[in-house]
Design an enzyme around this catalytic site. Structure first.
Site, PDB file in Angstrom:
ATOM      1  N   ASP A  10       0.873  -1.163   0.000  1.00 13.22           N
ATOM      2  CA  ASP A  10       0.000   0.000   0.000  1.00 13.22           C
ATOM      3  C   ASP A  10       0.925   1.233   0.000  1.00 13.22           C
ATOM      4  O   ASP A  10       2.115   1.120   0.326  1.00 13.22           O
ATOM      5  CB  ASP A  10      -0.860  -0.030   1.275  1.00 13.22           C
ATOM      6  CG  ASP A  10      -1.589   1.270   1.498  1.00 13.22           C
ATOM      7  OD1 ASP A  10      -2.256   1.737   0.565  1.00 13.22           O
ATOM      8  OD2 ASP A  10      -1.479   1.828   2.619  1.00 13.22           O
ATOM      9  N   ASP A  12      -0.254   5.108   0.814  1.00 13.61           N
ATOM     10  CA  ASP A  12      -0.539   6.141   1.817  1.00 13.61           C
ATOM     11  C   ASP A  12      -0.597   5.548   3.214  1.00 13.61           C
ATOM     12  O   ASP A  12      -1.394   4.652   3.493  1.00 13.61           O
ATOM     13  CB  ASP A  12      -1.859   6.843   1.479  1.00 13.61           C
ATOM     14  CG  ASP A  12      -1.753   7.572   0.160  1.00 13.61           C
ATOM     15  OD1 ASP A  12      -0.886   8.456   0.064  1.00 13.61           O
ATOM     16  OD2 ASP A  12      -2.495   7.243  -0.780  1.00 13.61           O
TER      17      ASP A  12
HETATM   18  C1  XBP Z   1      -5.362   6.055   0.358  1.00 12.15           C
HETATM   19  C2  XBP Z   1      -6.513   6.861   0.047  1.00 12.15           C
HETATM   20  C3  XBP Z   1      -6.403   7.910  -0.924  1.00 12.15           C
HETATM   21  C4  XBP Z   1      -5.652   9.133  -0.489  1.00 12.15           C
HETATM   22  C5  XBP Z   1      -5.935  10.246  -1.457  1.00 12.15           C
HETATM   23  O1  XBP Z   1      -5.814   4.785   0.818  1.00 12.15           O
HETATM   24  O2  XBP Z   1      -7.588   6.636   0.545  1.00 12.15           O
HETATM   25  O3  XBP Z   1      -7.700   8.327  -1.224  1.00 12.15           O
HETATM   26  O4  XBP Z   1      -6.075   9.532   0.796  1.00 12.15           O
HETATM   27  O5  XBP Z   1      -5.628   9.897  -2.755  1.00 12.15           O
HETATM   28  P1  XBP Z   1      -4.842   3.518   0.779  1.00 12.15           P
HETATM   29  P2  XBP Z   1      -6.516  10.399  -3.991  1.00 12.15           P
HETATM   30  O6  XBP Z   1      -3.628   3.893   1.569  1.00 12.15           O
HETATM   31  O7  XBP Z   1      -5.600   2.424   1.435  1.00 12.15           O
HETATM   32  O8  XBP Z   1      -4.551   3.207  -0.655  1.00 12.15           O
HETATM   33  O9  XBP Z   1      -7.041  11.761  -3.642  1.00 12.15           O
HETATM   34  O10 XBP Z   1      -5.572  10.418  -5.161  1.00 12.15           O
HETATM   35  O11 XBP Z   1      -7.632   9.399  -4.162  1.00 12.15           O
HETATM   36 MG    MG Z   2      -2.972   3.146   3.396  1.00 16.35          MG
END
Ligand code: XBP
Ligand code: MG
Length: 258
Positions: A10, A12
């Site tokens: 993953d 973020d």
């Molecule tokens: C990450 C997210 C993303 C980011 C924003 O979740 O939920 O929406 O917060 O990115 P994970 P975008 O770590 O589970 O992948 O605005 O580009 O969608």
């Molecule tokens: Mg995440």
């Protein structure tokens, strides 16, 4: 026994702590540009993280927290435009080099590359955001370290649906038993587990109280040889930081118990 062949990350919250001081700031800048009096505080953003995906998060905010807002007729397009502006602000922020990779991430990725274990990404965030993070916080050529980068709207349903992990596994042409997933959130673990992947969690400020049922090991960080991780749950086999040896051990035990 199936040997470890790939690590699937993953982005973020797992590779880097991007939410509070990255995505949140970028959303607020895009709102200000659009003349909206919306300000997502650190606390409110924690609640909004329940919904993965930036466009989906904006829609959720309008529905749940801002019922007086009079949406434009073409709401979907309007949100897409607002979100595109947010992506510009986010990639700009990353290019300023303010968000580093989390402890141990680079070491683990380099070790995997050295030992021929393949790397992949499974994230809900926008592809441009992944590229900006890797190039600025990891290494200029690091996009090429990953065999597959599964990101954003490439699949119909975002996490907690398994779609993005299923997509990455298919592209890797690997059985989930040969891979480990790395996540930081409950939605992420639901997604990886629904794709039958053994999962390691590194928590962060926003996710430390999440329910990580189904994860093999929950730690506070990957750690470094001189910076020990804290084990929150699961068996770390006396290791003090997360390396490929521990990854192989975890997968071996999981597969032996199937
Ligand atoms: C990450 C997210 C993303 C980011 C924003 O979740 O939920 O929406 O917060 O990115 P994970 P975008 O770590 O589970 O992948 O605005 O580009 O969608
Ligand atoms: Mg995440």
């Amino acid at each position: 026994m199936t040997q470890l062949q790939a690590l699937i990350f993953d982005v973020d919250g797992t590779l880097a702590d991007t939410e509070r001081d990255g995505h949140r700031i970028a959303f607020n800048r895009a709102f200000a540009d659009a003349g909206l009096a919306w300000e997502w505080s650190v606390e409110l953003y924690g609640e909004l993280l329940e919904v993965t995906g930036g466009k989906e998060r904006i829609k959720f905010y309008i529905d749940r927290y801002n019922p007086e807002f009079e949406p434009p007729a073409n709401l979907k397009e309007w949100i897409a435009g607002l979100h595109a502006a947010k992506t510009k602000h986010y990639t700009q922020l990353l290019s300023e080099g303010t968000i580093p990779m989390r402890p141990g991430v680079k070491r683990l990725l380099l070790e995997a590359r050295q030992q021929g274990v393949r790397l992949a990404i499974a994230t809900t965030t926008t592809p441009a955001n992944v590229t900006a993070l890797l190039e600025n916080a990891l290494a200029p050529d690091s996009v090429g370290w990953f065999d597959i980068i599964g990101a954003g709207d490439i699949v119909p349903a975002k996490k907690p649906a398994p779609d993005i992990y299923d997509y990455v596994l298919k592209e890797l042409n690997l059985d989930p038993k040969a891979c480990l997933a790395f996540e930081d959130s409950q939605q992420g673990v639901k997604s990886s587990r629904a794709a039958n992947l053994a999962t390691i969690v590194t928590v962060n400020g926003y996710t430390q109280d999440h329910d990580f049922t189904g994860a093999e090991l929950v730690i506070d960080q990957f750690g470094e040889p001189d910076q020990s991780f804290q084990v929150i749950s699961g068996n770390a086999y006396s290791a003090s930081y997360f390396d490929l040896e521990l990854a192989e051990q975890v997968l071996k035990e999981v597969n032996a118990s199937l």
